[in-house]
Design an enzyme around this catalytic site. Structure first.
Site, PDB file in Angstrom:
ATOM      1  N   HIS A  62      17.397 -38.561   6.471  1.00 42.08           N
ATOM      2  CA  HIS A  62      17.540 -37.184   6.954  1.00 42.08           C
ATOM      3  C   HIS A  62      18.925 -36.674   6.620  1.00 42.08           C
ATOM      4  CE1 HIS A  62      17.262 -33.709   9.569  1.00 42.08           C
ATOM      5  NE2 HIS A  62      15.955 -33.886   9.453  1.00 42.08           N
ATOM      6  N   ASP A  99       8.252 -37.129   9.886  1.00 41.63           N
ATOM      7  CA  ASP A  99       7.068 -37.206   9.028  1.00 41.63           C
ATOM      8  C   ASP A  99       6.453 -38.596   8.931  1.00 41.63           C
ATOM      9  OD1 ASP A  99       6.974 -34.475   8.250  1.00 41.63           O
ATOM     10  OD2 ASP A  99       8.777 -34.828   7.068  1.00 41.63           O
TER      11      ASP A  99
HETATM   12  C1  LIG Z   1      15.351 -36.150   3.663  1.00 39.80           C
HETATM   13  C2  LIG Z   1      16.110 -36.383   2.378  1.00 39.80           C
HETATM   14  C3  LIG Z   1      15.615 -35.408   1.313  1.00 39.80           C
HETATM   15  C4  LIG Z   1      17.597 -36.147   2.636  1.00 39.80           C
HETATM   16  O1  LIG Z   1      18.218 -36.349   1.459  1.00 39.80           O
HETATM   17  P1  LIG Z   1      19.778 -36.179   1.178  1.00 39.80           P
HETATM   18  O2  LIG Z   1      20.538 -35.942   2.406  1.00 39.80           O
HETATM   19  O3  LIG Z   1      19.904 -35.194   0.072  1.00 39.80           O
HETATM   20  O4  LIG Z   1      20.148 -37.610   0.667  1.00 39.80           O
HETATM   21  P2  LIG Z   1      20.118 -38.088  -0.845  1.00 39.80           P
HETATM   22  O5  LIG Z   1      18.821 -37.743  -1.499  1.00 39.80           O
HETATM   23  O6  LIG Z   1      21.380 -37.584  -1.504  1.00 39.80           O
HETATM   24  O7  LIG Z   1      20.192 -39.643  -0.646  1.00 39.80           O
HETATM   25  C5  LIG Z   1      21.388 -40.359  -0.329  1.00 39.80           C
HETATM   26  C6  LIG Z   1      21.168 -41.834  -0.620  1.00 39.80           C
HETATM   27  O8  LIG Z   1      20.197 -42.371   0.276  1.00 39.80           O
HETATM   28  C7  LIG Z   1      19.039 -42.813  -0.436  1.00 39.80           C
HETATM   29  N1  LIG Z   1      17.860 -42.337   0.267  1.00 39.80           N
HETATM   30  C8  LIG Z   1      17.754 -41.191   0.959  1.00 39.80           C
HETATM   31  N2  LIG Z   1      16.512 -41.103   1.485  1.00 39.80           N
HETATM   32  C9  LIG Z   1      15.858 -42.216   1.104  1.00 39.80           C
HETATM   33  C10 LIG Z   1      14.562 -42.683   1.321  1.00 39.80           C
HETATM   34  N3  LIG Z   1      13.693 -41.973   2.039  1.00 39.80           N
HETATM   35  N4  LIG Z   1      14.186 -43.854   0.778  1.00 39.80           N
HETATM   36  C11 LIG Z   1      15.060 -44.570   0.054  1.00 39.80           C
HETATM   37  N5  LIG Z   1      16.328 -44.178  -0.197  1.00 39.80           N
HETATM   38  C12 LIG Z   1      16.705 -43.011   0.334  1.00 39.80           C
HETATM   39  C13 LIG Z   1      19.123 -42.151  -1.811  1.00 39.80           C
HETATM   40  O9  LIG Z   1      18.461 -42.884  -2.808  1.00 39.80           O
HETATM   41  C14 LIG Z   1      20.611 -42.096  -2.018  1.00 39.80           C
HETATM   42  O10 LIG Z   1      21.049 -43.364  -2.403  1.00 39.80           O
HETATM   43  P3  LIG Z   1      22.150 -43.537  -3.556  1.00 39.80           P
HETATM   44  O11 LIG Z   1      23.383 -42.830  -3.020  1.00 39.80           O
HETATM   45  O12 LIG Z   1      22.292 -45.015  -3.704  1.00 39.80           O
HETATM   46  O13 LIG Z   1      21.592 -42.861  -4.767  1.00 39.80           O
HETATM   47  C15 LIG Z   1      15.908 -37.830   1.885  1.00 39.80           C
HETATM   48  O14 LIG Z   1      16.310 -38.726   2.888  1.00 39.80           O
HETATM   49  C16 LIG Z   1      14.473 -38.113   1.462  1.00 39.80           C
HETATM   50  O15 LIG Z   1      14.124 -37.849   0.297  1.00 39.80           O
HETATM   51  N6  LIG Z   1      13.622 -38.643   2.371  1.00 39.80           N
HETATM   52  C17 LIG Z   1      12.225 -38.857   2.048  1.00 39.80           C
HETATM   53  C18 LIG Z   1      11.446 -37.568   2.182  1.00 39.80           C
HETATM   54  C19 LIG Z   1      11.242 -37.198   3.617  1.00 39.80           C
HETATM   55  O16 LIG Z   1      10.838 -38.005   4.437  1.00 39.80           O
HETATM   56  N7  LIG Z   1      11.503 -35.922   3.909  1.00 39.80           N
HETATM   57  C20 LIG Z   1      11.319 -35.378   5.240  1.00 39.80           C
HETATM   58  C21 LIG Z   1      12.625 -35.110   5.874  1.00 39.80           C
HETATM   59  S1  LIG Z   1      12.420 -34.691   7.581  1.00 39.80           S
END
Ligand SMILES: CC(C)(COP(=O)(O)OP(=O)(O)OC[C@H]1O[C@@H](n2cnc3c(N)ncnc32)[C@H](O)[C@@H]1OP(=O)(O)O)[C@@H](O)C(=O)NCCC(=O)NCCS
Length: 385
Positions: free
Chosen positions: A271, A322
């Site tokens: 998140h 989710d």
């Molecule tokens: C919610 C979300 C988009 C937030 O993303 P964000 O704050 O932009 O974080 P980032 O995408 O920059 O990720 C940061 C790091 O954590 C990792 N990471 C983040 N969410 C992850 C996940 N669900 N599974 C595995 N790794 C994850 C990324 O790979 C990244 O690692 P790195 O720095 O080694 O490349 C992300 O956590 C995600 O894609 N989650 C899955 C989708 C989901 O459940 N969405 C609903 C949100 S309520």
């Protein structure tokens, strides 16, 4: 400046994805990402789950305070009235024209846009008119989603039942049968938990739209389009697709470890704001587990629990809203591609609260980009390229 030249504009440093950037004040929703707390208008969502109903939470979000008994009765009656829940017959006819493969989220996005054309207040952006439109849309969207589920399966849509609350009526319109008390209660709690979440991507999109002084329906369509993506509301569907691939709880640990080894993204985790567990997840887990037991399917929650344990130990990452919601919906027999529209049935109320707040103290939302393209490109006539 002594020479009369304009002061250089101060551009703030770039924050990818606007992480931690404060773009506005708001009195609607507060998230404490370190303590794992979520408040709507100051009320802890845990208390609202225990004591309130979705209808009352909607009143709270829109009016900023809990209603009196009389105010709540009027509000509940308006949300349940057939006049507000019914779809215009031309919108129903329109639904029958779409290819059956059209996803529920596409139908919702298109249907809300179409409903604007039939709304008597469509061109009125006053607070009173926006509240009336918000109420109608909140009442109509479940009818739209349920009608499409029936139509795509070749069945006749079920008319709304004004004696049922929003949660119970939606489940009734999907199946034509009154839901069990546990299913109706679970759905009501899920609606409470999804109603608002500060400046998440879809709410921000809705506010950007409202900030141009566009209308409620347009802002909601922006919100729906944004919610659809798998990084946002679409994640609940992706979680269920993952669970269906894993199938057997005994295989869940190896499956998820392999995905992590391949640096895959595990849906339902992570998140932008929470650094600890999402406070909504525990409620949804409990409800999914209770419902699963009632219908004799405990494997979904077992699979999700195994994934959650590996994600916590390996990545220090926790379930978000989710992860478990879909297991609860699946236990009610709801199709996977309806999960994100269900999210929208609730979030429309938060979007509407934000549109009201944006309109109440508006300034156009118009950020900048840091330009990284060329600045000296010379135009070459087409004949010379
Ligand atoms: C919610 C979300 C988009 C937030 O993303 P964000 O704050 O932009 O974080 P980032 O995408 O920059 O990720 C940061 C790091 O954590 C990792 N990471 C983040 N969410 C992850 C996940 N669900 N599974 C595995 N790794 C994850 C990324 O790979 C990244 O690692 P790195 O720095 O080694 O490349 C992300 O956590 C995600 O894609 N989650 C899955 C989708 C989901 O459940 N969405 C609903 C949100 S309520």
């Amino acid at each position: 400046m002594t020479n009369g030249a304009a002061a250089p504009q101060q551009i703030h440093p770039l924050k990818a994805g606007l992480e931690d950037v404060i773009v506005s004040t708001s009195e609607i929703c507060f998230i404490d990402g370190h303590k794992g707390r979520l408040l709507y208008r100051g009320y802890d969502v845990d208390d609202l789950v225990e004591h309130s109903t979705f209808e009352e939470v909607v009143y709270l979000l829109w009016h900023g305070r809990l209603p009196s008994r009389k105010e709540l009765d009027v509000h509940v009656k308006a949300l349940a009235s057939t006049a507000n829940r019914r779809l215009p017959s031309k919108v129903l006819s329109m639904l029958k024209l779409f290819p059956k493969k059209t996803t529920p989220m596409e139908i919702l996005r298109t249907g809300v846009s179409a409903l604007s054309a039939f709304d008597p207040d469509s061109n009125d952006n006053s607070r009173e008119a926006t509240l009336r439109k918000a109420l109608r849309l909140t009442a109509q969207m479940p009818t739209l989603v349920a009608a499409w589920e029936r139509i795509r399966k070749g069945k006749a849509p079920v008319s709304p039942n004004p004696r049922l609350n929003l949660a119970g009526n939606f489940l009734y319109m999907l199946t034509g049968k009154k839901p069990t008390p546990l299913a109706a209660k679970t759905f009501d709690v899920a609606l409470i938990l999804h109603a608002d979440h500060e400046f998440n991507a879809s709410t921000f999109a809705a506010r950007v739209t409202a900030g141009t002084l566009s209308d409620l329906h347009s802002a909601i369509v922006s919100g729906i389009g944004t919610l659809k993506g798998p990084l946002h509301g679409g994640a609940n569907e992706q979680v269920m697709l993952m669970v269906e691939k894993i199938k057997d709880p005994a295989k869940a640990e190896a499956w998820i470890r392999k995905l992590l080894a391949e640096r895959g993204r595990v849906m339902g985790f992570g998140h932008r704001v929470y650094r600890v567990a999402d406070p909504r997840a525990k409620h949804l887990r409990r409800l999914a587990s209770e419902l699963g037991e009632q219908v004799g399917n405990t494997s979904y929650v077992k699979i999700l629990d195994t994934i959650a344990s590996v994600m916590s130990s390996e990545k220090h990452m926790f379930a978000n809203v989710d992860l478990y919601s879909g297991a609860a919906y699946a236990a009610m027999g709801i199709s996977t591609d309806q999960f994100t529209p269900i999210f929208a049935l609730s979030r429309v109320t938060g979007w509407a609260a934000h549109v009201l707040e944006q309109h109440g103290n508006n300034r156009l939302i118009r950020p900048r980009s840091e330009y990284t393209g060329p600045t000296d490109a010379k135009y070459v006539p087409l004949s010379e390229r």
